[in-house]
Write a protein that holds these residues in place. Sequence first.
Motif, PDB file in Angstrom:
ATOM      1  N   ILE A  32       4.509   5.336  15.621  1.00 23.10           N
ATOM      2  CA  ILE A  32       4.580   3.896  15.852  1.00 23.10           C
ATOM      3  C   ILE A  32       4.424   3.657  17.346  1.00 23.10           C
ATOM      4  CG2 ILE A  32       6.051   1.841  15.675  1.00 23.10           C
ATOM      5  CD1 ILE A  32       7.397   3.134  13.255  1.00 23.10           C
ATOM      6  N   THR A  33       3.465   2.818  17.709  1.00 24.31           N
ATOM      7  CA  THR A  33       3.153   2.595  19.119  1.00 24.31           C
ATOM      8  C   THR A  33       3.168   1.103  19.436  1.00 24.31           C
ATOM      9  OG1 THR A  33       1.703   4.545  19.053  1.00 24.31           O
ATOM     10  CG2 THR A  33       1.508   3.090  20.968  1.00 24.31           C
ATOM     11  N   ASP A  34       4.008   0.705  20.365  1.00 21.98           N
ATOM     12  CA  ASP A  34       4.070  -0.683  20.873  1.00 21.98           C
ATOM     13  C   ASP A  34       4.121  -1.711  19.741  1.00 21.98           C
ATOM     14  OD1 ASP A  34       3.944   0.297  23.466  1.00 21.98           O
ATOM     15  OD2 ASP A  34       1.753   0.223  23.517  1.00 21.98           O
ATOM     16  N   LEU A  35       4.941  -1.418  18.726  1.00 16.58           N
ATOM     17  CA  LEU A  35       5.020  -2.319  17.566  1.00 16.58           C
ATOM     18  C   LEU A  35       5.706  -3.634  17.928  1.00 16.58           C
ATOM     19  CD1 LEU A  35       4.650  -2.710  14.466  1.00 16.58           C
ATOM     20  CD2 LEU A  35       6.946  -1.752  14.206  1.00 16.58           C
ATOM     21  N   GLN A  36       5.108  -4.729  17.476  1.00 20.64           N
ATOM     22  CA  GLN A  36       5.697  -6.056  17.638  1.00 20.64           C
ATOM     23  C   GLN A  36       5.748  -6.742  16.275  1.00 20.64           C
ATOM     24  OE1 GLN A  36       4.285  -8.479  20.940  1.00 20.64           O
ATOM     25  NE2 GLN A  36       3.320  -6.687  21.888  1.00 20.64           N
ATOM     26  N   VAL A  37       6.907  -7.250  15.936  1.00 17.39           N
ATOM     27  CA  VAL A  37       7.093  -7.972  14.677  1.00 17.39           C
ATOM     28  C   VAL A  37       7.774  -9.303  14.980  1.00 17.39           C
ATOM     29  CG1 VAL A  37       8.151  -7.952  12.383  1.00 17.39           C
ATOM     30  CG2 VAL A  37       7.323  -5.811  13.390  1.00 17.39           C
ATOM     31  N   MET A  77      10.562  -1.414   7.557  1.00 19.34           N
ATOM     32  CA  MET A  77       9.870  -2.202   6.544  1.00 19.34           C
ATOM     33  C   MET A  77       8.442  -2.548   6.960  1.00 19.34           C
ATOM     34  SD  MET A  77      11.946  -2.293   4.054  1.00 19.34           S
ATOM     35  CE  MET A  77      12.556  -0.703   4.644  1.00 19.34           C
ATOM     36  N   ALA A  78       8.227  -2.708   8.266  1.00 20.86           N
ATOM     37  CA  ALA A  78       6.875  -2.956   8.756  1.00 20.86           C
ATOM     38  C   ALA A  78       5.977  -1.758   8.471  1.00 20.86           C
ATOM     39  CB  ALA A  78       6.907  -3.250  10.253  1.00 20.86           C
ATOM     40  N   ALA A  79       6.554  -0.560   8.528  1.00 22.39           N
ATOM     41  CA  ALA A  79       5.775   0.654   8.317  1.00 22.39           C
ATOM     42  C   ALA A  79       5.231   0.762   6.899  1.00 22.39           C
ATOM     43  CB  ALA A  79       6.623   1.879   8.639  1.00 22.39           C
ATOM     44  N   ILE A  80       5.903   0.146   5.937  1.00 30.23           N
ATOM     45  CA  ILE A  80       5.424   0.230   4.552  1.00 30.23           C
ATOM     46  C   ILE A  80       4.985  -1.132   4.011  1.00 30.23           C
ATOM     47  CG2 ILE A  80       6.645   2.325   3.894  1.00 30.23           C
ATOM     48  CD1 ILE A  80       8.910   0.668   2.845  1.00 30.23           C
ATOM     49  N   GLY A  81       4.824  -2.094   4.909  1.00 29.65           N
ATOM     50  CA  GLY A  81       4.297  -3.392   4.497  1.00 29.65           C
ATOM     51  C   GLY A  81       5.212  -4.178   3.602  1.00 29.65           C
ATOM     52  N   VAL A 102      -1.359  -0.734   9.889  1.00 29.77           N
ATOM     53  CA  VAL A 102      -1.445  -2.142  10.283  1.00 29.77           C
ATOM     54  C   VAL A 102      -2.829  -2.668   9.923  1.00 29.77           C
ATOM     55  CG1 VAL A 102      -1.378  -3.782  12.194  1.00 29.77           C
ATOM     56  CG2 VAL A 102       0.236  -1.871  12.146  1.00 29.77           C
ATOM     57  N   GLY A 103      -2.857  -3.711   9.131  1.00 28.45           N
ATOM     58  CA  GLY A 103      -4.121  -4.295   8.709  1.00 28.45           C
ATOM     59  C   GLY A 103      -4.724  -3.648   7.479  1.00 28.45           C
ATOM     60  N   MET A 104      -4.072  -2.596   6.933  1.00 30.93           N
ATOM     61  CA  MET A 104      -4.598  -1.941   5.726  1.00 30.93           C
ATOM     62  C   MET A 104      -4.504  -2.891   4.542  1.00 30.93           C
ATOM     63  SD  MET A 104      -3.281   1.597   3.908  1.00 30.93           S
ATOM     64  CE  MET A 104      -4.032   2.671   5.137  1.00 30.93           C
ATOM     65  N   PRO A 105      -5.542  -2.960   3.702  1.00 31.31           N
ATOM     66  CA  PRO A 105      -5.494  -3.838   2.523  1.00 31.31           C
ATOM     67  C   PRO A 105      -4.290  -3.501   1.638  1.00 31.31           C
ATOM     68  CG  PRO A 105      -7.713  -2.979   2.858  1.00 31.31           C
ATOM     69  CD  PRO A 105      -6.826  -2.249   3.819  1.00 31.31           C
ATOM     70  N   GLU A 106      -3.694  -4.514   1.042  1.00 22.86           N
ATOM     71  CA  GLU A 106      -2.493  -4.326   0.233  1.00 22.86           C
ATOM     72  C   GLU A 106      -2.741  -3.381  -0.937  1.00 22.86           C
ATOM     73  OE1 GLU A 106       1.280  -4.516  -1.341  1.00 22.86           O
ATOM     74  OE2 GLU A 106       0.549  -5.083   0.647  1.00 22.86           O
ATOM     75  N   SER A 107      -3.941  -3.412  -1.519  1.00 19.85           N
ATOM     76  CA  SER A 107      -4.235  -2.540  -2.654  1.00 19.85           C
ATOM     77  C   SER A 107      -4.159  -1.068  -2.266  1.00 19.85           C
ATOM     78  CB  SER A 107      -5.633  -2.854  -3.205  1.00 19.85           C
ATOM     79  OG  SER A 107      -6.617  -2.693  -2.180  1.00 19.85           O
ATOM     80  N   LYS A 108      -4.628  -0.745  -1.061  1.00 17.57           N
ATOM     81  CA  LYS A 108      -4.568   0.640  -0.599  1.00 17.57           C
ATOM     82  C   LYS A 108      -3.151   1.003  -0.155  1.00 17.57           C
ATOM     83  CE  LYS A 108      -7.015   3.894   2.388  1.00 17.57           C
ATOM     84  NZ  LYS A 108      -8.041   4.052   3.449  1.00 17.57           N
ATOM     85  N   LEU A 109      -2.466   0.045   0.494  1.00 13.61           N
ATOM     86  CA  LEU A 109      -1.097   0.287   0.956  1.00 13.61           C
ATOM     87  C   LEU A 109      -0.159   0.509  -0.225  1.00 13.61           C
ATOM     88  CD1 LEU A 109       0.582   0.450   3.537  1.00 13.61           C
ATOM     89  CD2 LEU A 109       0.994  -1.998   3.353  1.00 13.61           C
ATOM     90  N   GLN A 116       3.223   8.482  -1.268  1.00 11.99           N
ATOM     91  CA  GLN A 116       3.345   9.260  -0.039  1.00 11.99           C
ATOM     92  C   GLN A 116       4.549   8.852   0.820  1.00 11.99           C
ATOM     93  OE1 GLN A 116      -0.375  10.407   2.044  1.00 11.99           O
ATOM     94  NE2 GLN A 116      -1.334   8.886   0.719  1.00 11.99           N
ATOM     95  N   ILE A 117       5.021   7.622   0.630  1.00  8.76           N
ATOM     96  CA  ILE A 117       6.203   7.150   1.359  1.00  8.76           C
ATOM     97  C   ILE A 117       7.219   6.619   0.346  1.00  8.76           C
ATOM     98  CG2 ILE A 117       7.119   5.591   3.112  1.00  8.76           C
ATOM     99  CD1 ILE A 117       4.374   5.444   4.354  1.00  8.76           C
ATOM    100  N   GLY A 118       8.381   7.245   0.289  1.00  5.94           N
ATOM    101  CA  GLY A 118       9.442   6.784  -0.600  1.00  5.94           C
ATOM    102  C   GLY A 118      10.467   5.968   0.168  1.00  5.94           C
ATOM    103  N   LEU A 119      11.198   5.121  -0.555  1.00  8.67           N
ATOM    104  CA  LEU A 119      12.208   4.261   0.072  1.00  8.67           C
ATOM    105  C   LEU A 119      13.516   4.309  -0.711  1.00  8.67           C
ATOM    106  CD1 LEU A 119      13.116   1.981   2.062  1.00  8.67           C
ATOM    107  CD2 LEU A 119      12.165   0.341   0.411  1.00  8.67           C
ATOM    108  N   VAL A 120      14.612   4.603  -0.002  1.00  8.67           N
ATOM    109  CA  VAL A 120      15.953   4.485  -0.575  1.00  8.67           C
ATOM    110  C   VAL A 120      16.620   3.303   0.123  1.00  8.67           C
ATOM    111  CG1 VAL A 120      18.186   5.581  -0.968  1.00  8.67           C
ATOM    112  CG2 VAL A 120      16.114   6.965  -0.981  1.00  8.67           C
ATOM    113  N   PRO A 121      16.726   2.147  -0.551  1.00  7.19           N
ATOM    114  CA  PRO A 121      17.313   0.967   0.094  1.00  7.19           C
ATOM    115  C   PRO A 121      18.832   1.018   0.114  1.00  7.19           C
ATOM    116  CG  PRO A 121      16.582   0.418  -2.111  1.00  7.19           C
ATOM    117  CD  PRO A 121      16.213   1.850  -1.883  1.00  7.19           C
ATOM    118  N   GLN A 122      19.445   0.024   0.764  1.00  5.53           N
ATOM    119  CA  GLN A 122      20.874   0.047   1.051  1.00  5.53           C
ATOM    120  C   GLN A 122      21.749  -0.199  -0.173  1.00  5.53           C
ATOM    121  OE1 GLN A 122      21.949  -2.449   4.301  1.00  5.53           O
ATOM    122  NE2 GLN A 122      24.142  -2.172   4.062  1.00  5.53           N
TER     123      GLN A 122
END
Length: 597
Positions: A32-37, A77-81, A102-109, A116-122
Amino acid sequence: MNQHPEQTENSEKSEMTEMSTKPVQGEPLLKITDLQVAFSTMHGSVQAVDNASMELAAGSTLAIVGESGSGKSTTAMAAIGLLPGNGKVTGGSIRFDGQELVGMPESKLRRIRGEQIGLVPQDPMSNLNPVSKIGTQIAETLLTHRQATKKDVDQKVVAVMEQAGIPEAARRAKQYPHELSGGLRQRALIAIALACRPQLLIADEPTSALDVTVQQVILDQIGEMTQELGTAVLLITHDLGLAAERAQNLVVMHRGLVVETGPAEQLLNDPQHPYTQSLVRAAPSVAAVRLAPDAFAAPSGTSGSHAAGEPTADGDRPSSGTAVEGAPKRTAEPLVTITDLTKVYPKRGQADFYATRDVTLEIPRGSTVSIVGESGSGKTTTARMLLKLIEPTSGSITFEGKDVLNLNKADLKDFRQRVQAVFQDPYSSLNPMFTVGRIIEEPLVAYKRGNARERRERVLKLMDQVALPAHMFRRYPAELSGGQRQRIAIARALALNPDLIVCDEPVSALDVLVQAQILDLLKDLQQELGLSYLFISHDLAVVRLISDYVCVMKDGELVEAATSEEIFTNPRHPYTRKLLASIPGNELEIDADAEVA
């Protein structure tokens, strides 16, 4: 990442295998480089993350630490859209496995998430579908990402659940979320997140709502599974001890900025940024001393013997009926004496359930007695019986020598004034339709204390005592932070000048810095007003900071009780030792002379 043999069974999966390649040699798995949200609000744009940069190597663990609002979860959350609808990445780069997200189409994301990326939420309860069986929810992930066919999905669901440490997996797969404990629900989320053997697991406060022993089991399970799969972990937490114990590297965030990053040990031993230094000072530790170590110290010669139900050296349980000893010798009777307190709940067609059994303890004047234990140990039930919110099945409670269970109307009214409570969740215990001033004034009105002008003066004085500025008088709870709301609850509890305050998990929902402030406030109020506390908690590190005496409960019984010093330096019961060993970062040493932030 190596694929399971069964993952290559179907030719339809071939298009997914190209997405499972390892990152280029030497390149981080996540960069992650110079991320702004930014978030759009009715008051304009709010910068939540500002030029944040970090790297995570394949197979390693990186922890992002910081208090609520620091931007740590937003970064993940930004990392996984998965930003909320009003959130947007406004600058910077997020590269995963050599691909720009960043900017990847939602269908591909969408194909990358889960595969490839799993999430364990709170919060497992709000992140599991309450009307869908656990097995069905895991099967949905496997089928969506083509990791199973309809023919073999049930078998693979059971295998995934067993791998996540869920006992009786075949039976649990047919149950709904509400039928499982918090720990099992969290394991179900882990099973969903790791079902597709991802390269990266994002764990967002995965254990914040769990008891310390369950927390350790869950974290161990994540560690074992990710090590077996070669999965990298991005751990989001506000618990510095947990982060230091589980991650090789730390990133410290504050108000959307990355203020410090480096190896965990280095950041703990030599923090450079003032905010990191404040986190280290504020982190509760079993190595710390009580906030007011000399306030109620036992005189020399008192060894701190134990309460009813504590095992002797050979492990046998003595007979009940002995109160907590080891306290300073007193000429006056204790403020509260609880003797053989038992609460039984009948169960139709089954053996009765004992929420508490023969609990015996004392609360000396001006001191803090803590009850610790896991969920279901009986600590809150004991507190509620003392508050007369529920009636015991047997046993006795005396307050200043009076039988609490048989008070007449006048004595009960007096008892209600002199014994107050501060609960775990300040938001749910405050009326959202009342202003701060009205909330604190409410007990004064109920007991007809003073006229309107005198009550206002009293409220403003109470607000000053708990460090709430006067301009918050007309604010509503929703407009305040968690720490400010808890200060309101404390001010309300103080309104009628009580002798005893029952604190039921009063800081467990707060960030470490706010937690330290509230504990410091409770200590100051105790010294100023001579208050007694019954402090309920499952966090022994917090208990060490606030307590004079500690009672350990397990399965409704008091298994050990002594002075705080003895519990933490010479725990005798195996369960007490287990609790102490389960605390994340329990080897983390904090300067006892450092000022709590």
